[in-house]
Design an enzyme around this catalytic site. Structure first.
Site, PDB file in Angstrom:
ATOM      1  N   CYS A  45       1.029  -1.559   0.057  1.00 30.26           N
ATOM      2  CA  CYS A  45       0.254   0.221   0.081  1.00 30.26           C
ATOM      3  C   CYS A  45       0.413   1.616  -0.049  1.00 30.26           C
ATOM      4  CB  CYS A  45      -1.154   0.372   1.329  1.00 30.26           C
ATOM      5  SG  CYS A  45      -1.967  -1.065   1.215  1.00 30.26           S
TER       6      CYS A  45
HETATM    7  N1  LIG Z   1      -2.369  -5.704   1.979  1.00 34.40           N
HETATM    8  C1  LIG Z   1      -3.317  -4.787   2.938  1.00 34.40           C
HETATM    9  O1  LIG Z   1      -2.806  -4.682   3.425  1.00 34.40           O
HETATM   10  C2  LIG Z   1      -4.039  -3.988   2.073  1.00 34.40           C
HETATM   11  C3  LIG Z   1      -4.487  -2.961   2.600  1.00 34.40           C
HETATM   12  C4  LIG Z   1      -5.265  -2.101   1.980  1.00 34.40           C
HETATM   13  C5  LIG Z   1      -5.681  -2.175   0.647  1.00 34.40           C
HETATM   14  N2  LIG Z   1      -4.830  -3.391  -0.492  1.00 34.40           N
HETATM   15  C6  LIG Z   1      -5.501  -3.462  -1.275  1.00 34.40           C
HETATM   16  O2  LIG Z   1      -6.261  -4.224  -1.945  1.00 34.40           O
HETATM   17  C7  LIG Z   1      -5.955  -5.300  -2.516  1.00 34.40           C
HETATM   18  C8  LIG Z   1      -5.482  -6.974  -3.077  1.00 34.40           C
HETATM   19  O3  LIG Z   1      -3.933  -6.526  -2.026  1.00 34.40           O
HETATM   20  P1  LIG Z   1      -3.872  -8.235  -1.367  1.00 34.40           P
HETATM   21  O4  LIG Z   1      -3.178  -7.781  -0.282  1.00 34.40           O
HETATM   22  O5  LIG Z   1      -4.794  -8.884  -0.816  1.00 34.40           O
HETATM   23  O6  LIG Z   1      -3.174  -8.787  -2.432  1.00 34.40           O
HETATM   24  P2  LIG Z   1      -3.235 -10.796  -2.199  1.00 34.40           P
HETATM   25  O7  LIG Z   1      -1.367 -10.095  -3.495  1.00 34.40           O
HETATM   26  O8  LIG Z   1      -2.386 -11.192  -1.054  1.00 34.40           O
HETATM   27  O9  LIG Z   1      -3.924 -10.669  -2.955  1.00 34.40           O
HETATM   28  C9  LIG Z   1      -4.552 -11.024  -4.444  1.00 34.40           C
HETATM   29  C10 LIG Z   1      -4.956 -12.055  -4.774  1.00 34.40           C
HETATM   30  O10 LIG Z   1      -5.777 -12.084  -6.015  1.00 34.40           O
HETATM   31  C11 LIG Z   1      -5.044 -13.097  -7.261  1.00 34.40           C
HETATM   32  N3  LIG Z   1      -5.406 -12.805  -8.233  1.00 34.40           N
HETATM   33  C12 LIG Z   1      -4.748 -11.503  -9.135  1.00 34.40           C
HETATM   34  N4  LIG Z   1      -5.356 -12.521 -10.307  1.00 34.40           N
HETATM   35  C13 LIG Z   1      -6.516 -12.785  -9.990  1.00 34.40           C
HETATM   36  C14 LIG Z   1      -7.666 -12.385 -10.630  1.00 34.40           C
HETATM   37  N5  LIG Z   1      -7.549 -12.424 -12.163  1.00 34.40           N
HETATM   38  N6  LIG Z   1      -8.331 -13.554 -10.598  1.00 34.40           N
HETATM   39  C15 LIG Z   1      -8.533 -14.028  -8.800  1.00 34.40           C
HETATM   40  N7  LIG Z   1      -7.769 -13.900  -8.352  1.00 34.40           N
HETATM   41  C16 LIG Z   1      -6.609 -13.073  -8.542  1.00 34.40           C
HETATM   42  C17 LIG Z   1      -3.839 -14.251  -5.724  1.00 34.40           C
HETATM   43  O11 LIG Z   1      -3.517 -14.948  -7.020  1.00 34.40           O
HETATM   44  C18 LIG Z   1      -4.014 -13.229  -4.842  1.00 34.40           C
HETATM   45  O12 LIG Z   1      -4.215 -14.365  -3.838  1.00 34.40           O
HETATM   46  C19 LIG Z   1      -4.999  -3.937  -3.698  1.00 34.40           C
HETATM   47  O13 LIG Z   1      -5.085  -3.358  -4.210  1.00 34.40           O
HETATM   48  C20 LIG Z   1      -4.272  -4.160  -2.174  1.00 34.40           C
HETATM   49  O14 LIG Z   1      -3.425  -2.248  -2.702  1.00 34.40           O
HETATM   50  C21 LIG Z   1      -4.029  -4.208   0.888  1.00 34.40           C
END
Ligand SMILES: NC(=O)c1ccc[n+]([C@@H]2O[C@H](COP(=O)([O-])OP(=O)(O)OC[C@H]3O[C@@H](n4cnc5c(N)ncnc54)[C@H](O)[C@@H]3O)[C@@H](O)[C@H]2O)c1
Length: 445
Positions: A273
């Protein structure tokens, strides 16, 4: 009306909730819906995650196996790679990654890929929500036209909203249910129904007038953090130059009960983030002729911190008549923050890389991270992976310098201070008592 149909299935808890992307954001979310009695289908491209979920094995620190199992065993949660099951869902929430390209422009490919799957299988009567952090305008400029391509119409056939995720992995005090949720739809009906849905799983929902406000809200929050951390890092360097303990200064300043919020210096920013999100905002602002200077400055200061830490290490070794080249350096903590296993954008990676490029023999201990790889494009030192070392007395005492990059709670810092000769503490992990009782030479950021 589609709004009333969705209202009924949400109120009766018969709505099926699909979540695309079961990572740090998606898995806790779908489990929360399951715990509240909603059936959920998780869509993932990573087959290992699909198997883990269906076997009730959690790979996310904030999701206990017990909660996941409860949902899976109760028939309320399945994970799949088969996107045709999107048709079964009344609600589809997108939680896929939003990284940056090498040029630091937004990489929208994951959101587009998820959108294309929805496009293939969507039917009348669904509510789509984007949770991935992104620039203002993504929901109505990118997703809405995709969903309308098949002839379906907003409000008549589907609803669409953005709701930013605020999950703080590793923080036991704030979990999905007690973090207030901001929701903004691309139409009034979309806002109303999305807010109603989240009201089923979170204690407080804050509805805003548009998806763009909700998108900008997330970027404002994370840009605020990036800039304030940048300021704390700059202040630490200033204090260092003046021979003042920066940690003591910020802790003293934090006693002010109003008008001050403490941010702390560190070896650099990490995670998915804070290092990335401000670029989404500055990229979009640039397209509208605005150059956001605070964002660039914070990025410059924060991304320079690993090199600054290496300078501290090199000076400290020099004071002991040692060179970085050939020194044994033990990195304590490699995850980007305390008590989690997330390595994304971790500043420890750059610190290790810079030290190895200067000929140091680097080892690490991190109870949460078994292996660290260096196959990214920016590696300048050795590319061989490193593996976690047990924190033995010999490992500590044989090191020329111990660098604390992440202050995990389950490390015995007192023992480290008894056995090490030189320690560079970038996180204020060593309490005053531990420092006072130590014979080691301790350098603090
Ligand atoms: N990690 C955090 O603390 C956090 C906090 C707030 C917001 N976010 C936002 O949330 C979003 C997700 O982040 P995250 O940390 O969960 O990421 P992550 O990488 O942990 O999880 C994303 C998942 O999506 C899957 N994926 C990718 N492409 C895909 C598709 N086409 N179809 C289905 N699955 C698919 C990946 O395999 C992965 O498991 C991002 O935009 C991030 O900026 C993250």
């Amino acid at each position: 009306m589609i709004k009333d149909e969705l209202k009924t299935v949400i109120q009766e808890k018969t709505a099926c909730v699909g979540v695309i992307g079961l990572g740090y954001v998606g898995l806790p979310l779908i489990v929360e819906f399951g715990l509240k009695g909603f059936r959920g289908i998780g869509f993932e491209v990573d087959t290992k995650k699909v198997d883990d979920v269906n076997s009730g094995r959690s790979y996310i620190v904030d999701v206990p196996d017990e909660n996941l199992k409860k949902c899976v065993d109760g028939g309320l949660l399945t994970a799949t790679t088969d996107f045709s099951q999107l048709t079964e869902c009344d609600v589809i929430i997108i939680c896929v990654p939003t990284p940056l390209r090498k040029t630091k422009d937004p990489d929208m490919s994951y959101i587009i890929a998820a959108g294309e799957e929805i496009q293939k299988y969507m039917r009348r009567g669904q509510l789509m929500i984007l949770e991935s952090t992104t620039y203002p305008g993504t929901t109505d400029e990118v997703l809405q036209p995709m969903f309308e391509e098949n002839g379906l119409k907003l409000d008549e056939d589907f609803l669409l909203a953005f709701s930013p995720e605020r999950v703080d992995p590793g923080n036991p005090q704030y979990l999905t249910h007690n973090i207030p949720k901001v929701v903004g739809g691309v139409s009034k009906d979309s806002t109303e129904i999305a807010a109603m849905l989240y009201g089923e799983i979170v204690e407080q929902v804050h509805a805003v007038s548009s998806a763009r406000v909700a998108e900008a809200c997330k970027l404002w929050e994370n840009t605020f953090r990036a800039i304030n951390i940048g300021m704390a890092n700059e202040m630490a360097k200033v204090c260092n130059a003046l021979g003042i303990d920066s940690w003591e200064v910020v802790q003293a300043a934090a006693t002010k009960p109003f008008g001050f919020m403490a941010f702390y210096p560190g070896p650099g920013i990490g995670g998915h983030c804070i290092p990335l999100d401000p670029h989404y905002l500055s990229w979009k602002a640039r397209q509208h002729g605005f150059d956001s200077q605070f964002i660039s400055l914070a990025e410059q200061v924060n991304s320079g911190m690993p090199a600054y830490v290496v300078k501290l290490v090199s000076t400290a070794l020099n004071n002991e008549k040692k060179a970085v080249n050939g020194s044994k350096i033990l990195i304590l903590g490699v995850a980007y923050k305390k008590d989690i296993d997330d390595m994304r954008e971790s500043p420890a990676l750059s610190i290790i890389d810079l030290l190895r490029a200067r000929g140091a023999d680097v080892m690490y201990h991190d109870p949460f991270v078994a292996e660290v790889t260096f196959d990214h494009a920016y590696t300048i030192g050795e590319a061989e992976p490193l593996y976690n070392n047990e924190l033995t007395d010999e490992l500590i005492s044989d090191s020329d310098c111990v660098v604390i990059c992440t202050e995990h709670s389950n490390v015995d810092y007192n023992r480290v201070c008894q056995l090490a000769g030189l320690i560079v503490d970038t996180r204020n992990a060593l309490s005053t008592d531990i420092r006072n009782g130590s014979k080691a030479n301790i350098v603090r950021l």
